[in-house]
Design an enzyme around this catalytic site. Structure first.
Site, PDB file in Angstrom:
ATOM      1  N   ASP A 145      -3.107  -1.581 -11.863  1.00  0.00           N
ATOM      2  CA  ASP A 145      -1.651  -1.523 -12.036  1.00  0.00           C
ATOM      3  C   ASP A 145      -0.988  -0.439 -11.199  1.00  0.00           C
ATOM      4  O   ASP A 145       0.054   0.104 -11.580  1.00  0.00           O
ATOM      5  CB  ASP A 145      -1.287  -1.329 -13.527  1.00  0.00           C
ATOM      6  CG  ASP A 145      -1.828  -2.436 -14.392  1.00  0.00           C
ATOM      7  OD1 ASP A 145      -1.976  -3.561 -13.883  1.00  0.00           O
ATOM      8  OD2 ASP A 145      -2.123  -2.178 -15.566  1.00  0.00           O
ATOM      9  N   GLU A 146      -1.574  -0.147 -10.063  1.00  0.00           N
ATOM     10  CA  GLU A 146      -1.020   0.899  -9.200  1.00  0.00           C
ATOM     11  C   GLU A 146       0.230   0.403  -8.476  1.00  0.00           C
ATOM     12  O   GLU A 146       1.029   1.218  -7.999  1.00  0.00           O
ATOM     13  CB  GLU A 146      -2.060   1.337  -8.152  1.00  0.00           C
ATOM     14  CG  GLU A 146      -3.312   2.001  -8.723  1.00  0.00           C
ATOM     15  CD  GLU A 146      -4.411   0.997  -9.053  1.00  0.00           C
ATOM     16  OE1 GLU A 146      -4.142  -0.220  -9.026  1.00  0.00           O
ATOM     17  OE2 GLU A 146      -5.532   1.444  -9.344  1.00  0.00           O
ATOM     18  N   LYS A 170      -0.284  -2.776  -6.514  1.00  0.00           N
ATOM     19  CA  LYS A 170      -0.922  -3.505  -5.396  1.00  0.00           C
ATOM     20  C   LYS A 170      -0.107  -4.729  -4.995  1.00  0.00           C
ATOM     21  O   LYS A 170       0.050  -5.015  -3.814  1.00  0.00           O
ATOM     22  CB  LYS A 170      -2.344  -3.940  -5.798  1.00  0.00           C
ATOM     23  CG  LYS A 170      -3.270  -2.780  -6.144  1.00  0.00           C
ATOM     24  CD  LYS A 170      -4.618  -3.260  -6.638  1.00  0.00           C
ATOM     25  CE  LYS A 170      -4.559  -3.961  -7.975  1.00  0.00           C
ATOM     26  NZ  LYS A 170      -4.217  -3.101  -9.134  1.00  0.00           N
ATOM     27  N   GLY A 221      -2.635  -8.731 -13.129  1.00  0.00           N
ATOM     28  CA  GLY A 221      -1.213  -9.061 -13.172  1.00  0.00           C
ATOM     29  C   GLY A 221      -0.563  -8.288 -12.052  1.00  0.00           C
ATOM     30  O   GLY A 221      -0.464  -7.072 -12.126  1.00  0.00           O
ATOM     31  N   HIS A 222      -0.180  -8.984 -10.989  1.00  0.00           N
ATOM     32  CA  HIS A 222       0.375  -8.322  -9.799  1.00  0.00           C
ATOM     33  C   HIS A 222       1.850  -8.697  -9.675  1.00  0.00           C
ATOM     34  O   HIS A 222       2.178  -9.874  -9.533  1.00  0.00           O
ATOM     35  CB  HIS A 222      -0.407  -8.740  -8.547  1.00  0.00           C
ATOM     36  CG  HIS A 222      -1.837  -8.290  -8.577  1.00  0.00           C
ATOM     37  ND1 HIS A 222      -2.746  -8.606  -7.604  1.00  0.00           N
ATOM     38  CD2 HIS A 222      -2.510  -7.513  -9.474  1.00  0.00           C
ATOM     39  CE1 HIS A 222      -3.919  -8.053  -7.903  1.00  0.00           C
ATOM     40  NE2 HIS A 222      -3.806  -7.401  -9.033  1.00  0.00           N
ATOM     41  N   THR A 223       2.704  -7.687  -9.717  1.00  0.00           N
ATOM     42  CA  THR A 223       4.141  -7.944  -9.769  1.00  0.00           C
ATOM     43  C   THR A 223       4.791  -7.823  -8.398  1.00  0.00           C
ATOM     44  O   THR A 223       4.524  -6.872  -7.670  1.00  0.00           O
ATOM     45  CB  THR A 223       4.810  -6.930 -10.727  1.00  0.00           C
ATOM     46  OG1 THR A 223       4.018  -6.821 -11.909  1.00  0.00           O
ATOM     47  CG2 THR A 223       6.221  -7.342 -11.088  1.00  0.00           C
ATOM     48  N   GLN A 234      -7.581  -5.111 -10.093  1.00  0.00           N
ATOM     49  CA  GLN A 234      -8.027  -3.953 -10.884  1.00  0.00           C
ATOM     50  C   GLN A 234      -8.026  -2.698  -9.999  1.00  0.00           C
ATOM     51  O   GLN A 234      -7.225  -2.616  -9.088  1.00  0.00           O
ATOM     52  CB  GLN A 234      -9.409  -4.212 -11.504  1.00  0.00           C
ATOM     53  CG  GLN A 234      -9.396  -5.218 -12.650  1.00  0.00           C
ATOM     54  CD  GLN A 234      -9.363  -6.666 -12.213  1.00  0.00           C
ATOM     55  OE1 GLN A 234     -10.177  -7.119 -11.429  1.00  0.00           O
ATOM     56  NE2 GLN A 234      -8.424  -7.434 -12.714  1.00  0.00           N
ATOM     57  N   VAL A 248       9.648   3.789  -4.054  1.00  0.00           N
ATOM     58  CA  VAL A 248      10.604   4.511  -4.903  1.00  0.00           C
ATOM     59  C   VAL A 248      11.360   3.570  -5.858  1.00  0.00           C
ATOM     60  O   VAL A 248      12.420   3.918  -6.376  1.00  0.00           O
ATOM     61  CB  VAL A 248      11.600   5.326  -4.035  1.00  0.00           C
ATOM     62  CG1 VAL A 248      10.918   6.511  -3.387  1.00  0.00           C
ATOM     63  CG2 VAL A 248      12.243   4.440  -2.959  1.00  0.00           C
TER      64      VAL A 248
HETATM   65  P1  GDP Z   1      -0.666  -4.173  -9.721  1.00  0.00           P
HETATM   66  O1  GDP Z   1      -1.494  -4.780 -10.793  1.00  0.00           O
HETATM   67  O2  GDP Z   1      -1.367  -3.066  -9.015  1.00  0.00           O
HETATM   68  O3  GDP Z   1      -0.086  -5.179  -8.770  1.00  0.00           O
HETATM   69  O4  GDP Z   1       0.578  -3.493 -10.469  1.00  0.00           O
HETATM   70  P2  GDP Z   1       1.455  -4.142 -11.652  1.00  0.00           P
HETATM   71  O5  GDP Z   1       2.340  -5.189 -11.107  1.00  0.00           O
HETATM   72  O6  GDP Z   1       0.585  -4.514 -12.809  1.00  0.00           O
HETATM   73  O7  GDP Z   1       2.260  -2.869 -12.147  1.00  0.00           O
HETATM   74  C1  GDP Z   1       3.124  -2.168 -11.330  1.00  0.00           C
HETATM   75  C2  GDP Z   1       4.514  -2.163 -11.974  1.00  0.00           C
HETATM   76  O8  GDP Z   1       5.321  -1.184 -11.360  1.00  0.00           O
HETATM   77  C3  GDP Z   1       5.252  -3.464 -11.771  1.00  0.00           C
HETATM   78  O9  GDP Z   1       6.097  -3.686 -12.886  1.00  0.00           O
HETATM   79  C4  GDP Z   1       6.072  -3.216 -10.517  1.00  0.00           C
HETATM   80  O10 GDP Z   1       7.243  -4.025 -10.456  1.00  0.00           O
HETATM   81  C5  GDP Z   1       6.437  -1.771 -10.706  1.00  0.00           C
HETATM   82  N1  GDP Z   1       6.596  -0.983  -9.479  1.00  0.00           N
HETATM   83  C6  GDP Z   1       5.897  -1.072  -8.316  1.00  0.00           C
HETATM   84  N2  GDP Z   1       6.266  -0.087  -7.467  1.00  0.00           N
HETATM   85  C7  GDP Z   1       7.207   0.634  -8.118  1.00  0.00           C
HETATM   86  C8  GDP Z   1       7.962   1.794  -7.784  1.00  0.00           C
HETATM   87  O11 GDP Z   1       7.814   2.406  -6.734  1.00  0.00           O
HETATM   88  N3  GDP Z   1       8.835   2.255  -8.737  1.00  0.00           N
HETATM   89  C9  GDP Z   1       9.013   1.649  -9.927  1.00  0.00           C
HETATM   90  N4  GDP Z   1       9.875   2.170 -10.767  1.00  0.00           N
HETATM   91  N5  GDP Z   1       8.318   0.544 -10.273  1.00  0.00           N
HETATM   92  C10 GDP Z   1       7.426   0.058  -9.388  1.00  0.00           C
HETATM   93  P1  IMO Z   2      -4.590  -5.403 -12.059  1.00  0.00           P
HETATM   94  O1  IMO Z   2      -5.211  -6.239 -10.971  1.00  0.00           O
HETATM   95  C1  IMO Z   2      -5.250  -2.791 -15.487  1.00  0.00           C
HETATM   96  C2  IMO Z   2      -8.798  -3.569 -17.920  1.00  0.00           C
HETATM   97  C3  IMO Z   2      -8.607  -4.058 -19.329  1.00  0.00           C
HETATM   98  C4  IMO Z   2      -9.817  -3.448 -20.001  1.00  0.00           C
HETATM   99  C5  IMO Z   2     -10.889  -3.564 -18.924  1.00  0.00           C
HETATM  100  C6  IMO Z   2     -11.798  -4.782 -19.079  1.00  0.00           C
HETATM  101  O2  IMO Z   2      -3.313  -5.937 -12.574  1.00  0.00           O
HETATM  102  O3  IMO Z   2      -4.543  -3.981 -11.673  1.00  0.00           O
HETATM  103  P2  IMO Z   2     -11.448  -7.377 -18.660  1.00  0.00           P
HETATM  104  O4  IMO Z   2     -10.502  -8.350 -19.295  1.00  0.00           O
HETATM  105  O5  IMO Z   2     -11.312  -7.293 -17.180  1.00  0.00           O
HETATM  106  O6  IMO Z   2     -12.854  -7.596 -19.085  1.00  0.00           O
HETATM  107  O7  IMO Z   2     -11.025  -5.955 -19.286  1.00  0.00           O
HETATM  108  O8  IMO Z   2     -10.200  -3.654 -17.691  1.00  0.00           O
HETATM  109  N1  IMO Z   2      -8.138  -4.377 -16.871  1.00  0.00           N
HETATM  110  C7  IMO Z   2      -7.046  -3.986 -16.205  1.00  0.00           C
HETATM  111  N2  IMO Z   2      -6.270  -2.897 -16.347  1.00  0.00           N
HETATM  112  N3  IMO Z   2      -4.976  -3.680 -14.508  1.00  0.00           N
HETATM  113  C8  IMO Z   2      -5.757  -4.762 -14.337  1.00  0.00           C
HETATM  114  O9  IMO Z   2      -5.624  -5.602 -13.284  1.00  0.00           O
HETATM  115  C9  IMO Z   2      -6.821  -4.978 -15.227  1.00  0.00           C
HETATM  116  N4  IMO Z   2      -7.772  -5.939 -15.351  1.00  0.00           N
HETATM  117  C10 IMO Z   2      -8.577  -5.548 -16.344  1.00  0.00           C
HETATM  118  O10 IMO Z   2      -7.401  -3.582 -19.880  1.00  0.00           O
HETATM  119  O11 IMO Z   2      -9.595  -2.084 -20.239  1.00  0.00           O
HETATM  120 MG    MG Z   3      -1.409  -5.218 -12.834  1.00  0.00          MG
END
Ligand code: GDP
Ligand code: IMO
Ligand code: MG
Length: 422
Positions: A12-13, A15, A39-41, A222, A412
């Site tokens: 959830d960085e 990506k 879950g990639h947003t 991940q 940002v």
């Molecule tokens: P991923 O799994 O690495 O693709 O990340 P996620 O989508 O799970 O989580 C990142 C969240 O942060 C999402 O809701 C994005 O829309 C949001 N996001 C991404 N970059 C930024 C940023 O620079 N600032 C803010 N406020 N939100 C961001």
């Molecule tokens: P993205 O790609 C954050 C975590 C789960 C749990 C552990 C194992 O969006 O960054 P699993 O269902 O894979 O066996 O769960 O890994 N986890 C994540 N946490 N972002 C993810 O994906 C994750 N995918 C799995 O919360 O702790």
């Molecule tokens: Mg994610």
């Protein structure tokens, strides 16, 4: 150029946002591990998209998006994603390719994932999407692959074998009634029919693309510390989330990867259980969770939040050979009085500048912080590095220095345009 994008923390960085931005410049975007636990947003002017299996480059017309052999595919979830996209006017048509060698997630994987969690003394907090059990079957050599869904006779035999063994386990170990053959068989043959137009030899396709000098982006899911080998085991996912996973999970030789870019949040988050040395205390944690909208993109669970941990990120840089970093969510730190960066851990009187491999040490380690002043005002409208508040630049400069790695992008805000390229 062939670039791997990896998460440097616990997922959830951000990506998805970086993949979407960089997709414009490449020809192919490839998911290589994980499944619908991801879950990639991507946030555009008009809409928020969350991708679970389809690569985050799909919004760019004419780009080919591949789901590699290393991914575990829940066909039902994938079909829903395709249909949701098409309702939003995005047609995947000839642009989506699914490896025939990718393993399929079956209903028993999902239920087993959930039942196992109830039995564990130390819960992992999985997403319940069947990821672990599906990868376990792959390694056990009893998995069912996408190609099998296209062959009724083979699929029948494999499903029968699986149910024979698994139903015994469900009944005896978990007091669960088990699964009937026919509904799964029929449903999955139908999924296979629907997906058949996308299923192909993606490794051949990608190697041809490399020969033709096309550019490929490998989309990690991940993050490094959820990696099955290098993560905080057993609180990890079941795939190779580090850069090496791209080769195995897409069928590409390591010599064909040109660069690895790391995605890192300006602080730290984690969903699920497991050690987290820099985790905020509850009240501040709740404040930051709301400030950063830190709720899981897949399960909606609240994410645990903490200070930036440079010990972890340095390890991620080493393991993945990261040459460039994208720093995400800097705007979430706007307005804080002061900020902390963890530069080492203390455990049993010893100072650790590197990540201890003993989970117990990591669980009990006390972070050693470098404190820095915060900044006032909002950064989300800023588009040039030099326009950032002085203390924000000092924070980034300090991170770059501690990590000894170039920061090439600063995010940002959640939208596509909220980005500073350096
Ligand atoms: P991923 O799994 O690495 O693709 O990340 P996620 O989508 O799970 O989580 C990142 C969240 O942060 C999402 O809701 C994005 O829309 C949001 N996001 C991404 N970059 C930024 C940023 O620079 N600032 C803010 N406020 N939100 C961001
Ligand atoms: P993205 O790609 C954050 C975590 C789960 C749990 C552990 C194992 O969006 O960054 P699993 O269902 O894979 O066996 O769960 O890994 N986890 C994540 N946490 N972002 C993810 O994906 C994750 N995918 C799995 O919360 O702790
Ligand atoms: Mg994610």
């Amino acid at each position: 150029m062939n670039i791997v994008i990896v998460g440097t923390q616990w997922g959830d960085e951000g990506k998805g946002k970086i993949i979407d931005l960089l997709s414009e410049k490449v020809d192919y975007i490839v998911r290589y591990q994980g499944g619908s636990n991801a879950g990639h947003t991507v946030v555009t002017n008009s809409k928020v998209y969350v991708f679970h299996l389809i690569p985050s480059g799909i919004l760019h017309k004419r780009k080919i998006c591949c789901i590699g052999n290393g991914v575990v595919v829940d066909p039902q979830a994938l079909i829903k994603e395709i249909q949701d996209l098409s309702s939003a006017g995005i047609y995947v048509n000839q642009r989506l390719k699914i490896s025939s060698l990718a393993h399929a997630i079956l209903p028993y994987h999902k239920i087993l994932d959930q039942l196992r969690e109830t039995k564990r003394t130390h819960k992992i907090g999985t997403t319940g999407r069947g990821i672990g059990p599906c990868y376990a079957d792959k390694i056990n050599r009893c998995g069912i692959r996408m190609v099998d869904l296209l062959n009724p006779a083979i699929f029948r035999e494999k499903l029968k074998d699986n149910l024979k063994e698994k139903n015994e386990i469900f009944k005896k170990v978990y007091r669960h009634p088990g699964f009937n053959f026919s509904p799964i068989y029929q449903d999955y043959l139908n999924y296979g029919k629907f997906l058949s137009r996308y299923i192909c030899n993606t490794a051949a396709l990608l190697n041809k693309a490399i020969r033709d000098k096309k550019d490929i982006l490998f989309e990690g899911a991940q993050g490094t510390f959820l990696d099955i080998d290098f993560g905080t085991y057993p609180f990890v996912t079941s795939s190779s989330a580090t850069a090496g996973g791209a080769c195995i999970g897409a069928g590409i030789s390591p010599v064909k990867i040109d660069k690895v870019v790391g995605v890192v949040k300006a602080y730290t988050t984690r969903v699920g259980e497991g050690p987290f040395p820099t985790e905020f205390p509850p009240v501040f944690g709740k404040f930051m969770r709301e400030k950063g909208s830190e709720f899981g993109a897949t399960t909606g669970r609240p994410r645990r939040c903490g200070w930036f941990d440079s010990v972890m990120v340095r390890e991620a840089i080493l393991l993945n050979h990261i040459l460039e970093l994208a720093i995400m969510k800097l705007d979430v730190l706007d307005g804080l009085e002061s900020l902390k960066i963890c530069i080492a851990y203390k455990y049993k009187g010893r100072l650790f500048k590197e990540l201890p491999q003993d989970l117990e040490a990591l669980r009990k380690a006390r972070p050693v912080y470098k404190e820095m002043p915060g900044w006032k005002g909002t950064t989300s409208k800023i588009r040039r590095y030099q326009d950032l508040p002085r203390n924000a630049r000092a924070y980034l400069f300090r991170l770059q220095d501690i990590l000894n790695t170039k920061i090439s992008m600063i995010s940002v805000g959640s939208s596509r345009e909220d980005i500073i390229f350096i």
